[in-house]
Design an enzyme around this catalytic site. Structure first.
Site, PDB file in Angstrom:
ATOM      1  N   GLN A 100       0.837  -1.207   0.000  1.00  0.00           N
ATOM      2  CA  GLN A 100       0.000   0.000   0.000  1.00  0.00           C
ATOM      3  C   GLN A 100       0.876   1.263   0.000  1.00  0.00           C
ATOM      4  O   GLN A 100       0.617   2.220   0.730  1.00  0.00           O
ATOM      5  CB  GLN A 100      -0.950  -0.009   1.197  1.00  0.00           C
ATOM      6  CG  GLN A 100      -2.160  -0.909   1.007  1.00  0.00           C
ATOM      7  CD  GLN A 100      -3.100  -0.416  -0.098  1.00  0.00           C
ATOM      8  OE1 GLN A 100      -3.175   0.760  -0.397  1.00  0.00           O
ATOM      9  NE2 GLN A 100      -3.807  -1.350  -0.709  1.00  0.00           N
ATOM     10  N   SER A 101       1.903   1.271  -0.824  1.00  0.00           N
ATOM     11  CA  SER A 101       2.832   2.412  -0.846  1.00  0.00           C
ATOM     12  C   SER A 101       2.194   3.663  -1.464  1.00  0.00           C
ATOM     13  O   SER A 101       1.738   3.635  -2.613  1.00  0.00           O
ATOM     14  CB  SER A 101       4.070   2.028  -1.647  1.00  0.00           C
ATOM     15  OG  SER A 101       4.849   3.168  -1.928  1.00  0.00           O
ATOM     16  N   ASN A 102       2.213   4.741  -0.704  1.00  0.00           N
ATOM     17  CA  ASN A 102       1.759   6.033  -1.243  1.00  0.00           C
ATOM     18  C   ASN A 102       2.802   6.605  -2.194  1.00  0.00           C
ATOM     19  O   ASN A 102       2.487   7.306  -3.147  1.00  0.00           O
ATOM     20  CB  ASN A 102       1.527   7.028  -0.099  1.00  0.00           C
ATOM     21  CG  ASN A 102       0.508   6.509   0.882  1.00  0.00           C
ATOM     22  OD1 ASN A 102      -0.636   6.301   0.522  1.00  0.00           O
ATOM     23  ND2 ASN A 102       0.925   6.277   2.121  1.00  0.00           N
TER      24      ASN A 102
ATOM     25  N   ALA B 273       4.725   4.865  -4.189  1.00  0.00           N
ATOM     26  CA  ALA B 273       4.593   4.199  -5.497  1.00  0.00           C
ATOM     27  C   ALA B 273       3.453   4.840  -6.292  1.00  0.00           C
ATOM     28  O   ALA B 273       3.596   5.132  -7.483  1.00  0.00           O
ATOM     29  CB  ALA B 273       4.342   2.707  -5.294  1.00  0.00           C
TER      30      ALA B 273
END
Ligand SMILES: Cc1ncc(COP(=O)(O)O)c(C=O)c1O
Length: 335
Positions: free
Chosen positions: A79-81, A83
């Protein structure tokens, strides 16, 4: 200090608003009052719902283009912001984007693996590959870059969180912006508080605020590493940022303070304090935090206010670093 010397591409809506949180301040105040809480809305930077990575990407993407890149590669947790915002920036600039997502939590709920940030990564046209938790993600990115080069591509590798001396310039810029905003409204800032992870946000802020001789202390609320490691990471990066700015040696160990008491069981794993903080901000201020970073950062701020860590006449600015899209990856935590 002249940030205009560094290549930068405008990607965000800045300056982001600096607003009082009157309801929250009142709610947390004891019988004798309490600190006045403010929020700097870096969740409103505009790029793909906003967040702190936009500021870093303004400098990183400018370097990528200056080097003639046609592709960017980056990595983060599922859930990388970071990325998601990198995918959006690449889309806007017409670059291909490859994202490597590390399974740091082991969660298999489809909401976590495919909704929230992952849904938006795909919408922005990024190519996604997954890696198991604990993989050497920097090495994985270098391997992918080498493969793409053999296909004639020109990849530019962005470290996790966009946290290197170039990316952290975005938060030097945020420090300049914040001090100018405060001066304009006559606000004496006594503390800045925010969530700290890959260290670039805190390193940039501390370097910028120190270079300005602002006297404003920064407290990073950790979301992953223990305190000693987090402070070491932030200091090492801040020293590089200062050198990059032509100001070597200005950041001292005493400028770097992290509190890592609010991580809970680990990175990306919900805590009771985070859930309570997300609900409180939603109910009292109409503001959405996120489960991994700003929710834990705010849980720390709330607990420290309750413990009397801040003076009742002090002004505390929380930097909202974004990430609310991640809420959709964690529906069960809030139901
Ligand atoms: C919403 C949000 N807040 C805070 C952070 C932490 O910032 P940094 O990695 O620069 O320490 C991140 C990093 O991914 C983030 O996505």
């Amino acid at each position: 200090m002249n940030l205009a010397r560094f290549p930068r591409i405008r990607l965000g809506h800045m300056p982001t608003p600096l607003e009082p949180m009157e309801n929250l301040s009142r709610h947390l105040a004891g019988p004798n009052g309490g600190p006045k809480l403010w929020i700097k809305r870096d969740d409103c930077t505009g790029l793909s719902t906003g967040g702190n990575k936009t500021r870093k990407l303004e400098f990183l993407m400018a370097e990528a283009l200056a080097q003639g890149a046609d592709t960017v590669i980056t990595q983060g947790a599922t859930q990388s912001n970071h990325a998601r915002q990198t995918a959006a920036a690449a889309a806007k600039l017409g670059l291909a984007c490859h994202i490597l997502l590390e399974d740091r939590t082991g969660y298999t709920d489809p909401a976590y693996t495919d909704s929230g940030n992952v849904l938006l990564d795909r919408l922005h046209g990024a190519t996604i590959d997954r890696r198991p938790g604990g993989a050497d993600m920097q090495a994985e990115m270098e391997k992918l870059a080498a493969e793409l080069k053999t296909q004639g591509r020109k990849p530019y590798v962005i470290p996790g969180g966009g946290s290197n001396a170039v990316g952290a310039l975005g938060y030097v810029n945020a420090a300049l912006e914040l001090v100018a905003q405060a001066a304009e409204i006559g606000l004496r800032i006594d503390h800045v508080v925010h969530a700290t992870g890959s260290a670039g946000t805190q390193a940039g802020l501390v370097t910028g605020l120190t270079a300005l001789n602002s006297g404003i202390p920064v407290l990073g609320i950790g979301v992953r590493a223990p305190k000693e490691q987090q402070e070491k990471n932030v200091l090492a990066l801040a020293e590089k940022v200062a050198t990059h700015l032509g100001l070597p040696g200005i950041v001292k160990p005493e400028h770097v303070v992290a509190n890592c008491d609010y991580v809970g069981q680990g990175y990306g794993i919900p805590t009771e304090g985070m859930v309570a903080a997300v609900k409180l901000l939603a109910e009292k201020e109409g503001i959405l935090l996120d489960p991994v970073y700003s929710g834990k950062g705010m849980a720390g701020l709330i607990d420290l206010v309750r413990k009397g860590h801040f003076g009742k006449d002090e002004n505390v600015v929380f930097i909202h670093t974004g990430g609310s899209v991640g809420l959709f990856g964690y529906p069960e935590a809030f139901n």
